[in-house]
Design an enzyme around this catalytic site. Structure first.
Site, PDB file in Angstrom:
ATOM      1  N   CYS A 129      44.846  41.693  41.915  1.00  0.00           N
ATOM      2  CA  CYS A 129      43.694  41.431  41.038  1.00  0.00           C
ATOM      3  C   CYS A 129      42.758  42.637  40.924  1.00  0.00           C
ATOM      4  O   CYS A 129      41.948  42.708  40.006  1.00  0.00           O
ATOM      5  CB  CYS A 129      42.901  40.223  41.545  1.00  0.00           C
ATOM      6  SG  CYS A 129      43.874  38.716  41.552  1.00  0.00           S
ATOM      7  N   HIS A 294      35.795  40.403  38.556  1.00  0.00           N
ATOM      8  CA  HIS A 294      37.054  39.665  38.459  1.00  0.00           C
ATOM      9  C   HIS A 294      36.795  38.161  38.364  1.00  0.00           C
ATOM     10  O   HIS A 294      36.019  37.602  39.144  1.00  0.00           O
ATOM     11  CB  HIS A 294      37.901  39.983  39.682  1.00  0.00           C
ATOM     12  CG  HIS A 294      39.135  39.160  39.779  1.00  0.00           C
ATOM     13  ND1 HIS A 294      40.029  39.050  38.742  1.00  0.00           N
ATOM     14  CD2 HIS A 294      39.616  38.386  40.779  1.00  0.00           C
ATOM     15  CE1 HIS A 294      41.017  38.252  39.101  1.00  0.00           C
ATOM     16  NE2 HIS A 294      40.778  37.835  40.336  1.00  0.00           N
ATOM     17  N   ASN A 324      42.100  32.687  35.936  1.00  0.00           N
ATOM     18  CA  ASN A 324      42.258  33.950  36.659  1.00  0.00           C
ATOM     19  C   ASN A 324      43.481  34.681  36.103  1.00  0.00           C
ATOM     20  O   ASN A 324      44.607  34.237  36.298  1.00  0.00           O
ATOM     21  CB  ASN A 324      42.428  33.633  38.153  1.00  0.00           C
ATOM     22  CG  ASN A 324      42.603  34.873  39.004  1.00  0.00           C
ATOM     23  OD1 ASN A 324      42.854  35.967  38.491  1.00  0.00           O
ATOM     24  ND2 ASN A 324      42.478  34.709  40.312  1.00  0.00           N
TER      25      ASN A 324
END
Ligand code: UT7
Length: 367
Positions: A129, A294, A324
């Site tokens: 990520c 994020h 996500n």
């Protein structure tokens, strides 16, 4: 504290350096919308639980077999067009992903072929990520060294192919998507007229702002990792755990996650790195216009805002609609925020991410 910040501790506006700046952004999401009700239709969960615990209402998944380079191509083309460039002006592609087209060659070279801009550097980055933060910091360094001039930085992931759709604690979180950004060399002539008095101190175009000026571009980045936590977020398929008929039967090759542990580490580290990147350049948190972090869970973003003492309106968020999207998360957020007229030229923006590894990264830039 950097030399530039130390020199200007007393100044109202710190003196900052920048070798590169954002020239254009783009994003692409698959058409297929997967709502929370879909998971409630076959798992022991509810749309309300997912919404309350994550802030997510829906996400997009690709239909059929879509390579990462294909999902990324429209995002890349938009970013190049908005940068006022042609594909042949791109002399570098850095592609952040953990769901590449193939093990090799890289998705970066597949994308290069799709765009028809041969000859420049092209490689993939795997930092889960945090991949986009690693990629953009690398692009900034390459531009600073004069190795490339216009680098296309991609964040693209297709987690619908690597999640266990029977694991309610992880499959509900992830969406597919691609975000792109073109980073170009920063010179006084190219800085959009906001940097009167900016000096070009090197031929490659390292701009230095004086007091009160607003030099656009990347001011600083910080990257880190802690390999003691490899097990809390992992896709255990590779040379250490080859995929076998048995592993397929038991779904052992899919993503596994200790969500609670990732959550705790993420909140702590994201607050820490957001503050340190701002302070290291002589700014205060209240001077930041936007935090682009994020998008893993709305509760993580809210906890970050509380910890930083920042108003929640400054925390950009699209997790409700996108979920996500791992490496794609930050560039999609930036491209959407620019499209919606939120982020404007001259805004002070902090990017940050935390993910598997564990890895993290932050960046301070003037848009
Ligand atoms: O991009 C970086 C990677 N990922 C992340 O950043 C994710 C970080 N973690 C999270 O977002 C959260 O930890 C989750 C959303 C994954 C889970 O939320 P939580 O509030 O931390 O739940 P929990 O793991 O503490 O579990 C609480 C309960 C458990 O039941 P018991 O043991 O209390 O009976 C879980 O089994 O919630 C249960 N649970 C669910 N219940 C209904 C877990 N997932 C679900 C679900 N529906 N989908």
């Amino acid at each position: 504290m950097s030399a530039a910040a130390e020199l200007n501790e007393e100044a109202d506006y710190p003196e900052v350096c920048s070798v590169s700046r954002v020239l254009g952004t783009g994003y692409n999401l698959p058409d297929h919308v997967v709502t929370n009700d879909y998971f409630a239709s076959y798992l022991d969960t509810s749309a309300q639980w997912i919404r309350d615990r994550t802030g997510i209402s829906e996400r997009r998944w690709v239909e059929g077999d879509v390579p990462a380079s294909e999902l990324a191509e429209p995002a890349a083309r938009d970013a190049i067009r908005r940068a006022g460039l042609q594909p042949e002006d791109i002399d570098g592609i850095i592609f952040a992903t953990v769901t590449p087209d193939y093990i090799f060659p890289s998705s970066a070279v597949f994308l290069q072929a799709r765009l028809g801009c041969h000859g420049g550097l092209a490689f993939d980055v795997n930092a889960v990520c945090s991949g986009f933060l690693y990629a953009i910091a690398t692009a900034d360094a390459l531009i600073g060294k004069g190795i490339a001039k216009n680098i296309l930085v991609i964040g693209c992931d297709i987690y619908s192919k690597i999640i266990n759709k029977n694991d309610r604690s992880s499959c509900i979180l992830f969406g597919d998507g691609a975000g792109a950004l073109v980073l170009g060399a920063n010179t006084a002539a190219e800085s959009g007229g906001k940097d009167s008095g900016t000096q070009v101190v090197e031929a490659r175009g390292v701009g230095v702002s004086g007091s009160g000026e607003t030099l656009c571009g990347i001011y600083a980045s910080e990257l880190g990792a802690d390999g003691r936590h490899t097990g809390i977020l992992c896709v255990p398929s590779g040379t250490a755990a080859p995929v076998t008929p048995e592993s397929i039967k038991t779904d052992a090759h899919y993503l596994t996650m200790d969500g609670r542990e990732v959550f705790k580490l993420a909140v702590r580290k994201l607050a820490e790195i957001n503050e340190s990147i701002v302070v290291s350049q002589g700014f205060s948190l209240s001077q930041v216009d936007w935090f682009a972090s994020h998008q893993a869970n709305q509760r993580i973003l809210s906890a970050m805002a509380r910890s930083l003492g920042a108003p929640e309106e400054k925390m950009l968020s699209n997790v409700e609609k996108v979920g996500n999207t791992s490496a794609a998360s930050v560039p999609i957020l930036l491209a959407e925020a620019e499209e919606q007229g939120k982020i404007k030229s001259g805004d002070l923006v902090v990017l940050s991410a935390f993910g598997g590894g564990v890895t993290w990264g932050s960046m301070l830039l003037r848009w």
